[in-house]
Design a protein around this motif. Structure first.
Motif, short mmCIF file in Angstrom:
data_model
loop_
_atom_site.label_atom_id
_atom_site.label_comp_id
_atom_site.label_asym_id
_atom_site.label_seq_id
_atom_site.Cartn_x
_atom_site.Cartn_y
_atom_site.Cartn_z
N PRO A 25 0.69 -1.47 -0.58
CA PRO A 25 -0.17 -0.25 -0.04
C PRO A 25 1.04 0.80 -0.26
N LYS A 26 0.59 1.95 -0.44
CA LYS A 26 1.25 3.72 -0.61
C LYS A 26 1.11 4.21 0.63
N GLY A 27 1.97 4.74 1.46
CA GLY A 27 3.05 4.81 2.28
C GLY A 27 3.11 4.37 3.18
N VAL A 28 3.12 3.15 3.10
CA VAL A 28 3.99 2.12 4.10
C VAL A 28 5.45 2.04 3.51
N ASN A 29 5.93 2.29 4.79
CA ASN A 29 7.73 1.65 4.32
C ASN A 29 8.28 0.67 4.50
N TYR A 30 7.81 -0.51 3.29
CA TYR A 30 7.94 -2.09 3.58
C TYR A 30 9.90 -2.57 2.47
N LYS A 31 10.18 -2.70 3.28
CA LYS A 31 11.84 -3.17 2.86
C LYS A 31 11.58 -4.74 2.88
N ARG A 32 11.92 -5.36 1.37
CA ARG A 32 12.44 -6.29 1.08
C ARG A 32 13.65 -7.45 2.05
N ALA A 33 13.42 -9.01 1.70
CA ALA A 33 14.35 -9.13 2.40
C ALA A 33 14.92 -10.38 1.03
N SER A 34 15.99 -10.94 1.13
CA SER A 34 16.46 -11.42 0.42
C SER A 34 16.05 -13.19 0.41
N ASP A 35 15.04 -13.61 -0.85
CA ASP A 35 14.36 -15.02 -0.99
C ASP A 35 15.48 -16.27 -0.44
N GLU A 36 16.62 -15.90 0.30
CA GLU A 36 16.72 -17.50 0.87
C GLU A 36 16.14 -16.65 2.22
N VAL A 37 16.26 -16.04 2.52
CA VAL A 37 15.98 -15.13 4.23
C VAL A 37 15.03 -15.33 3.85
N ASN A 38 14.10 -15.26 3.48
CA ASN A 38 12.48 -14.96 3.49
C ASN A 38 11.93 -16.57 3.76
N ALA A 39 12.56 -16.89 2.57
CA ALA A 39 12.31 -19.19 2.60
C ALA A 39 13.27 -19.74 3.99
N LEU A 40 14.09 -19.08 4.80
CA LEU A 40 14.55 -19.62 6.55
C LEU A 40 13.29 -19.66 6.96
N ALA A 41 12.95 -18.01 7.28
CA ALA A 41 11.91 -17.52 8.09
C ALA A 41 10.65 -18.25 8.13
N LYS A 42 10.29 -18.31 6.78
CA LYS A 42 8.82 -19.38 6.09
C LYS A 42 8.69 -20.63 6.97
N ASN A 43 10.29 -21.21 6.42
CA ASN A 43 10.39 -23.07 6.70
C ASN A 43 10.01 -22.62 8.00
N SER A 44 11.31 -21.66 9.10
CA SER A 44 10.99 -22.26 10.12
C SER A 44 9.56 -21.63 10.91
N LEU A 45 8.52 -21.38 10.11
CA LEU A 45 7.66 -20.23 10.75
C LEU A 45 6.58 -21.80 10.63
N GLU A 46 6.52 -22.72 9.45
CA GLU A 46 5.59 -23.56 9.09
C GLU A 46 5.76 -24.52 10.36
N SER A 47 7.13 -25.17 10.07
CA SER A 47 7.60 -26.31 10.85
C SER A 47 6.88 -25.90 11.94
N THR A 48 7.31 -24.62 12.66
CA THR A 48 7.04 -24.66 13.93
C THR A 48 5.55 -24.92 14.47
N LEU A 49 4.71 -24.10 13.24
CA LEU A 49 3.33 -24.75 13.17
C LEU A 49 2.58 -25.84 13.55
N ALA A 50 3.89 -26.58 12.89
CA ALA A 50 3.45 -27.67 12.63
C ALA A 50 3.46 -28.78 14.01
N THR A 51 4.73 -28.30 14.68
CA THR A 51 4.81 -29.67 15.18
C THR A 51 4.63 -28.61 16.95
N SER A 52 3.09 -28.73 17.15
CA SER A 52 2.90 -27.35 18.33
C SER A 52 2.65 -28.25 19.58
N ASP A 53 3.18 -29.38 19.31
CA ASP A 53 3.14 -29.27 20.74
C ASP A 53 3.91 -28.78 22.60
N SER A 54 4.89 -28.85 21.68
CA SER A 54 6.06 -28.56 22.77
C SER A 54 6.67 -26.88 22.07
#
Length: 190
Positions: A25-54
């Motif tokens: 959106p206009k007026g939002v200061n949004y800074k992109r990260a590299s594809d590698e950093v984004n993928a690392l965070a996404k993988n961490s989030l997905e695996s963490t959500l899937a193993t919610s028992d601990s």
């Protein structure tokens, strides 16, 4: 190039451009990260959500903020550990600014209590879809923070609920910095 490969190449190019296009959106200061950093965070989030028992190890930042909408939803069921965590007061601008409370998770006990309550309250996050944020979700988050949005920034779509997950990268590793339930900020009015 053979004629049969042209549709395949066109499909791959379209998929690549759609995956990398995102409306900010206009007026939002949004800074992109590299594809590698984004993928690392996404993988961490997905695996963490899937193993919610601990409680996840090395997932949370030194301080993780539970945003105002998520805290409002969790507060009635929160135990003493979460109720005693340090508050974060957020001013949501508008014609009538809204002061809202979030929480700061700093200790392992606070993270453990939050993670258990989050997964008990929102059982569908375990199978949630992690995706890029759309303009409305980015605008929601932008209206609750006084700083720029720097990727990694993801949205967890779990049924009708959508959660923003903003990470900070420390020592090359993404750590959860802010999590919130996307919603109508007007319900935060006292």
């Amino acid at each position: 190039m053979k004629l049969s490969t042209i549709p395949l190449v066109a499909t791959l190019l379209l998929a690549f451009s759609s995956a990398h296009s995102q409306e900010i959106p206009k007026g939002v200061n949004y800074k992109r990260a590299s594809d590698e950093v984004n993928a690392l965070a996404k993988n961490s989030l997905e695996s963490t959500l899937a193993t919610s028992d601990s409680t996840p190890v090395d997932f949370f930042g030194d301080v993780t903020v539970v945003g105002p909408m998520l805290w409002k939803a969790l507060k009635p069921s929160a135990g003493q550990v979460l109720l005693n965590t340090l508050p974060v007061v957020i001013t949501v601008p508008g014609s009538q600014p809204v002061m809202a409370e979030g929480k700061r998770l700093r200790t392992d006990d606070e993270r453990k209590a939050f993670w258990k309550l989050f997964h008990t309250t929102y059982t569908r996050v375990k199978d949630g879809k992690v995706r890029k944020g759309n303009a409305a979700e980015i605008s929601y988050y932008w209206s609750t923070i006084p700083f720029d949005i720097e990727e990694p920034f993801w949205v967890i779509e779990a049924g009708a609920d959508r959660f923003i997950a903003h990470f900070q990268v420390k020592g090359g590793q993404p750590r959860l910095f802010w999590i919130d339930l996307v919603g109508d900020l007007q319900i935060l009015k006292p």
